[in-house]
Every structure is written in C-alpha cells, then in structure tokens.
Enzyme design. Structure first.
Site: not given
Ligand code: PMV
Length: 315
Positions: A100, A104-107, A109-110, A151
């Site tokens: 998502p 806050g899940l580092g999307s 950067a990923a 991140d």
C-alpha cells in the site's frame, strides 16, 4: 513483450524510532520479505523511459493514490535517465506492487529500488547495493524533502538495521525470531506532511520536543539490547511506550490508536504505529499463542488489510 530483466525489493516496517531518526537519533527497521515490489523491463519504442504501474492487489487505486503514483514514477524516470550509465530510451518498466502506498511501509523506496535494480540489469551494468542505495535515497528526496535515509537503506540491503543518519549501517543480531502483525488503517497519509508537522512542533517548543526525541532514541538503544537478548516482553513494552511518545508528537490518529489498543487488549506483547503515521499501518508483536486473537481483534477494530512477517528467519 519480452522481459529483458526483472528485480524486486521488499516493504519495510520501523520497529522503533521513526521521526526521532530524522533528528539524528537511532531507529530500528526490518524488511518485510513477503511483501515486495517487482519491476519488469522490456524493450519498447520511442526516446523515453516509460514506467507503468499495475496494482497487484487488483483494487483500483483511489485518486490520491493514482496521482501520487504518477507523480512519483515520472520524477523517478527523469532521475534515472539522468543518472544511470547508458541509454534508457525506449525501455518500458512495468511495476507490480501489493505494498500500500502512502502508508508507512516504504512503498516508494521499494518501487524505486526494484525499478533501478532491474534497469541496471537490463543495461548489463548491475548496481551494487551502495550505488543502488544512493540512487534510491535521491528518489526519496524528491518526495520526502528531508528523509533520514532509513527506508532506502533497509529496502536495498534487505536486513534488519540499527540506523543512525549519516553513519554506516549496523546490523542487529536476532537471537530469537519474532512475529509481527501489520495492520492497515486504510487511511493514506503523506510522510512529508507528518515530518513537517513534527518539525513545526520542534521549532515552536524545543524545550518539550528535544527531550522527547532523546527519550525515543534511548528506548531504541534499549530495544536493540532486548532483540539481541531475545527479551520479547521488553521489546513489546518499548514499542507500546514509543507509540505514546509518537502520540505526543501528534503523529498518531484515532484509527491508529484504536488498532494499537485492540492489539494490546488482545494480548500482543506491544503495538505501535509504524512509519510516517497520521494514518497508514501499525505493527503488533505477537507470539504463536496470541497471533490469531490479535489478528481477529484488529479485523474487528477496522483494519482494512493485515500482513504478517517473522523477523530473524532467513528467507
Ligand atoms: O512513512 P515512511 O514509510 O516513509 O517512513 C518514514 C520514517 C520517518 O522517520 C517518519 C521519516 C524519515 O525520513 O526517517
């Protein structure tokens, strides 16, 4: 179209220390191996690099998500055209990500790490982690303004890290693997807005905010000790305590508080928001005995998505 190269990168969670890390205090972050962005490079036509996103969870992104994604991918394409050694003209990158965004899940950067790594491969010049980390940090700067760098570091190196801004990363020894449940409030929130709010508070009330950030830093150091000793009870207490400090920084939201309370009441060893806050995801430290009660409680309290990860197991 034939795929010339592909690469993936994981989401991340912050176990403790978000926001304080922007001010030079330590934070601990871990990759979420099971939740990954994947990029596929193919040869196309034209003189541009095209980056196209398709959401792997099949749910149509809302307007904010679609706009954010568009803006982020265009800026990333410009950066990579400029910085990668070789011509990217005519390449198309298809990105699939169940992570998502703005939660806050580092999307960001990923996605940037997967795309950049795949393009390096397609050019026949694979990037080492240090070079990739630098580029993904540049991409983070476009959107975050003043990112700490945590991140990009954790998604590129794919290891639990004890991170202090501008210092070499330190690995954490995990003596006893532990389980984290991640729950989404469904609210999207921009990290740069949350970081800006903390900055304003810091400038207006340094006498109150500086000691608070220092206390968070001290708790992060204690959490590292707890992880290295395998003292999960202590780790959980520190996480819940950190959430209280983040509330004082105005970084929580009623939905995040509700999920954190639900997890703790259902027996989690600890729970807190994770990442920029004001929406997005929270995390709960669970054991095999409490895992399913906590998951049920989070669902009942309104979590829109639930993920799980085990920290300290080689994938
Ligand atoms: O919201 P995320 O996943 O981008 O996490 C940001 C972590 C912060 O500490 C709030 C900001 C930073 O740059 O470290």
């Amino acid at each position: 179209m034939t795929t010339l190269a592909s690469a993936s990168a994981p989401a991340k969670i912050i176990l403790l220390g978000e926001h304080a890390v922007v001010y030079g205090h330590p934070a601990i972050a871990v990759p979420v191996d099971s939740l990954r962005a994947t990029a596929y490079v193919s040869a196309g036509a034209g003189d541009k690099l095209r980056i196209v996103a398709s959401s792997a969870d099949q749910s149509a992104p809302d307007k904010l998500e679609a706009d954010l994604l568009d803006e982020a991918l265009t800026a990333l394409a410009d950066l990579l055209m400029d910085r990668l050694p070789g011509s990217l003209s005519g390449f198309t990158v298809q990105i699939e990500s169940p992570i998502p965004i703005a939660s806050g899940l580092g999307s960001g950067a990923a996605v940037a790490a997967a795309i950049t790594r795949a393009l390096g491969e397609a050019l026949g010049q694979p990037l080492d982690n240090a070079a990739l980390n630098d580029l993904v940090y540049e991409a983070e700067k476009i959107h975050h303004g003043n990112p700490s760098g945590i991140d990009n570091t954790v998604v590129v190196y794919e290891q639990p890290v004890y991170f202090v801004r501008n210092r070499p990363i330190e690995q954490i020894q995990i003596s006893q693997p532990f389980e984290i449940i991640i729950a989404d409030t469904g609210q999207r929130a921009l990290t740069r807005v949350a970081v800006g709010a903390v900055r304003k508070l810091y400038d207006e009330q340094p006498g109150r905010i500086q000691p608070l950030l220092e206390k968070i830093g001290t708790m992060v150091a204690m959490a590292r000790g707890a992880i290295e000793r395998g003292d999960l009870k202590k780790l959980g207490q520190l996480m819940t305590h950190d959430h209280e400090f983040l509330r004082e920084l105005t970084i929580s939201s009623p939905e995040l508080d509700r999920l954190v309370d639900a997890a703790v009441s259902a027996g989690a060893l600890g729970a807190k928001l994770s990442g920029g806050g004001r929406g997005g995801n929270m995390i709960a430290l669970v054991t095999p005995d409490t895992r399913s009660a906590v998951r049920d409680a989070l669902e009942t309290a309104g979590a829109t998505q639930i993920f799980a990860t085990t920290v300290g197991i080689e994938s």
